[in-house]
Scaffold this active site. Sequence first.
Site, PDB file in Angstrom:
ATOM      1  N   TRP A  10       0.818  -1.218   0.000  1.00 47.15           N
ATOM      2  CA  TRP A  10       0.000   0.000   0.000  1.00 47.15           C
ATOM      3  C   TRP A  10       0.849   1.263   0.000  1.00 47.15           C
ATOM      4  CZ3 TRP A  10      -4.491  -1.005   4.082  1.00 47.15           C
ATOM      5  CH2 TRP A  10      -5.418  -1.882   3.499  1.00 47.15           C
ATOM      6  N   LYS A  11       2.150   1.114   0.281  1.00 52.57           N
ATOM      7  CA  LYS A  11       3.040   2.283   0.391  1.00 52.57           C
ATOM      8  C   LYS A  11       2.420   3.277   1.393  1.00 52.57           C
ATOM      9  CE  LYS A  11       4.971   1.212  -4.059  1.00 52.57           C
ATOM     10  NZ  LYS A  11       5.614   1.657  -5.315  1.00 52.57           N
ATOM     11  N   HIS A  94      13.067  -2.128  -0.295  1.00 49.29           N
ATOM     12  CA  HIS A  94      12.327  -1.602  -1.438  1.00 49.29           C
ATOM     13  C   HIS A  94      13.141  -0.465  -2.062  1.00 49.29           C
ATOM     14  CE1 HIS A  94       9.264   0.324  -3.856  1.00 49.29           C
ATOM     15  NE2 HIS A  94       8.560  -0.800  -3.767  1.00 49.29           N
ATOM     16  N   GLU A  96      12.337   2.317  -3.081  1.00 52.54           N
ATOM     17  CA  GLU A  96      12.008   3.650  -2.567  1.00 52.54           C
ATOM     18  C   GLU A  96      12.743   3.909  -1.252  1.00 52.54           C
ATOM     19  OE1 GLU A  96       7.773   3.110  -2.797  1.00 52.54           O
ATOM     20  OE2 GLU A  96       7.922   3.159  -4.981  1.00 52.54           O
ATOM     21  N   GLU A 166      11.995  -6.130  -8.697  1.00 49.90           N
ATOM     22  CA  GLU A 166      11.249  -4.918  -9.057  1.00 49.90           C
ATOM     23  C   GLU A 166      12.166  -3.972  -9.833  1.00 49.90           C
ATOM     24  OE1 GLU A 166       7.602  -4.335  -6.305  1.00 49.90           O
ATOM     25  OE2 GLU A 166       9.259  -3.175  -5.529  1.00 49.90           O
ATOM     26  N   GLY A 172       5.528   2.198 -10.632  1.00 52.41           N
ATOM     27  CA  GLY A 172       4.670   3.387 -10.645  1.00 52.41           C
ATOM     28  C   GLY A 172       4.692   4.153 -11.957  1.00 52.41           C
ATOM     29  N   GLY A 234       0.377   0.348  -6.977  1.00 47.30           N
ATOM     30  CA  GLY A 234      -0.818   1.111  -7.335  1.00 47.30           C
ATOM     31  C   GLY A 234      -2.095   0.288  -7.459  1.00 47.30           C
TER      32      GLY A 234
END
Length: 250
Positions: A10-11, A94, A96, A166, A172, A234
């Site tokens: 869900w980030k 991750h 990010e 990933e 995204g 997403g």
Amino acid sequence: MRRKIIAANWKMNFVPLEAKAFAAELVPLVDVDDVDVVICAPHVMLCPVRTATKDTRVAVGVQNMHFEDKGAYTGEISAPMLAHFDVEYVILGHSERRAYFAETDALVNKKAKKALAAGLIPIICVGETLEQREQNITIEFIRIQTKLALAGIDSADAAKVVIAYEPIWAIGTGVTATAEQAEEACAALRQVLAEIYDKDTAEKIRIQYGGSVTPGNAAELFAQPNIDGALVGGASLSLDFEKIVKYGGG
Ligand code: 13P
């Protein structure tokens, strides 16, 4: 035969009330017995998600944790704290977190060991930038990331780990890796796992693909022999996630 595992990341989305309402709607739809389904929520939404998943087959995960059990680490959350909330999975490394919070391979390795010690299953993310892909060093790069993440972890523990391939350029962006590109990378990861451990262990470890997975591309990705599910960003914020889970059911 590896069981597919489809995880929602869900980030940093929803507030607890929204998470509660969405989880209440989603969970009954993805409470299936042919695929492992995980919802990786922000820490402050563990309570509503845990309530929605109680007495179902849907597991709860989070998106980060600290590498020590306790101590003077202001603002951090440890594996034993998470285990107390029935958390079963934790996303580690991750891209990010690597990009915005300077997480290194060494840090990911420390976290993976702590997660396993607390009984949590790490979902370890690896993946190349667009620049690295264009330089033709994708496979080399993800092999090294995987080796460093798993350093010092024995084969019994490694067999429980999930690896998420990933590619950063696909996250995204709406640009998904083709099934061939994703399979090539996941097959290379299985190969490096066999080199670190042995073929048997490598065959047990589940490797997900992540990066703009949608109901439109999930079936083709899941049909690849080395892709054992998906880490979904997403599309996990809507009922599209249910459709992706259905494609994983075979
Ligand atoms: P998207 O599915 O939004 O591309 O995100 C992928 C991802 O980063 C999952 O961890």
